[in-house]
Design a protein around this motif. Structure first.
Motif, PDB file in Angstrom:
ATOM      1  N   LYS A   2      30.827  25.833  35.489  1.00  0.00           N
ATOM      2  CA  LYS A   2      31.478  26.349  34.295  1.00  0.00           C
ATOM      3  C   LYS A   2      31.629  27.850  34.415  1.00  0.00           C
ATOM      4  N   GLY A   3      32.655  28.369  33.771  1.00  0.00           N
ATOM      5  CA  GLY A   3      32.859  29.802  33.754  1.00  0.00           C
ATOM      6  C   GLY A   3      34.331  30.116  33.777  1.00  0.00           C
ATOM      7  N   ASN A   4      34.658  31.254  33.284  1.00  0.00           N
ATOM      8  CA  ASN A   4      36.034  31.690  33.191  1.00  0.00           C
ATOM      9  C   ASN A   4      36.416  32.406  34.490  1.00  0.00           C
ATOM     10  N   MET A   5      37.107  31.687  35.391  1.00  0.00           N
ATOM     11  CA  MET A   5      37.489  32.276  36.682  1.00  0.00           C
ATOM     12  C   MET A   5      38.454  33.445  36.494  1.00  0.00           C
ATOM     13  N   LYS A   6      39.273  33.394  35.446  1.00  0.00           N
ATOM     14  CA  LYS A   6      40.183  34.507  35.176  1.00  0.00           C
ATOM     15  C   LYS A   6      39.385  35.776  34.900  1.00  0.00           C
ATOM     16  N   LEU A   7      38.246  35.627  34.250  1.00  0.00           N
ATOM     17  CA  LEU A   7      37.384  36.783  33.985  1.00  0.00           C
ATOM     18  C   LEU A   7      36.937  37.424  35.296  1.00  0.00           C
ATOM     19  N   LEU A   8      36.526  36.620  36.264  1.00  0.00           N
ATOM     20  CA  LEU A   8      36.125  37.172  37.561  1.00  0.00           C
ATOM     21  C   LEU A   8      37.285  37.877  38.248  1.00  0.00           C
ATOM     22  N   GLN A   9      38.473  37.292  38.196  1.00  0.00           N
ATOM     23  CA  GLN A   9      39.652  37.909  38.820  1.00  0.00           C
ATOM     24  C   GLN A   9      40.003  39.228  38.130  1.00  0.00           C
ATOM     25  N   ASP A  10      39.959  39.231  36.807  1.00  0.00           N
ATOM     26  CA  ASP A  10      40.250  40.462  36.059  1.00  0.00           C
ATOM     27  C   ASP A  10      39.238  41.547  36.384  1.00  0.00           C
ATOM     28  N   LEU A  11      37.978  41.166  36.499  1.00  0.00           N
ATOM     29  CA  LEU A  11      36.943  42.151  36.783  1.00  0.00           C
ATOM     30  C   LEU A  11      37.093  42.720  38.188  1.00  0.00           C
ATOM     31  N   LYS A  12      37.515  41.901  39.141  1.00  0.00           N
ATOM     32  CA  LYS A  12      37.792  42.416  40.495  1.00  0.00           C
ATOM     33  C   LYS A  12      38.903  43.458  40.444  1.00  0.00           C
ATOM     34  N   ARG A  13      39.957  43.164  39.686  1.00  0.00           N
ATOM     35  CA  ARG A  13      41.082  44.113  39.568  1.00  0.00           C
ATOM     36  C   ARG A  13      40.633  45.431  38.945  1.00  0.00           C
ATOM     37  N   VAL A  14      39.812  45.338  37.911  1.00  0.00           N
ATOM     38  CA  VAL A  14      39.306  46.544  37.247  1.00  0.00           C
ATOM     39  C   VAL A  14      38.512  47.386  38.239  1.00  0.00           C
ATOM     40  N   MET A  15      37.642  46.742  39.010  1.00  0.00           N
ATOM     41  CA  MET A  15      36.831  47.479  39.980  1.00  0.00           C
ATOM     42  C   MET A  15      37.698  48.122  41.051  1.00  0.00           C
ATOM     43  N   LEU A  16      38.723  47.417  41.521  1.00  0.00           N
ATOM     44  CA  LEU A  16      39.621  47.989  42.528  1.00  0.00           C
ATOM     45  C   LEU A  16      40.355  49.204  41.981  1.00  0.00           C
TER      46      LEU A  16
END
Length: 95
Positions: A2-16
């Protein structure tokens, strides 16, 4: 898991965008959700960074950045330490 995969993708973009060096390192390792972490926060196995889904969703951007940098540093510094001690064992200059 379970978990919001979009959240992980968004957070990667923010860090980049905010921190290119850390963002690139974090993008190079896998980010996954894991509900069975010992401390129900975040952890690494040296290859991936795992987040407890509920914990991750409770973090604001600054907290996420700190946790991500911490787990990423564990991966990359461990590699450097292993390399350092291998060089010592082989009698190579470590400078």
């Amino acid at each position: 898991m379970k978990g919001n995969m979009k959240l992980l993708q968004d957070l990667k973009r923010v860090m980049l965008a905010r921190y290119p060096r850390f963002g690139a390192q974090i993008a190079s390792v896998g980010l996954e959700f894991n509900e069975n972490l010992k401390y129900h926060t975040a952890a690494t196995d040296g290859k991936k960074i795992y987040f407890d889904p509920q914990y991750l969703e409770s973090l604001n951007d600054e907290e996420y950045e700190l946790i991500s940098k911490t787990e990423d540093s564990k991966i990359h510094f461990k590699f450097k330490l292993i390399e350092f001690f291998q060089n010592l064992r082989l009698g190579q200059n470590t400078n």
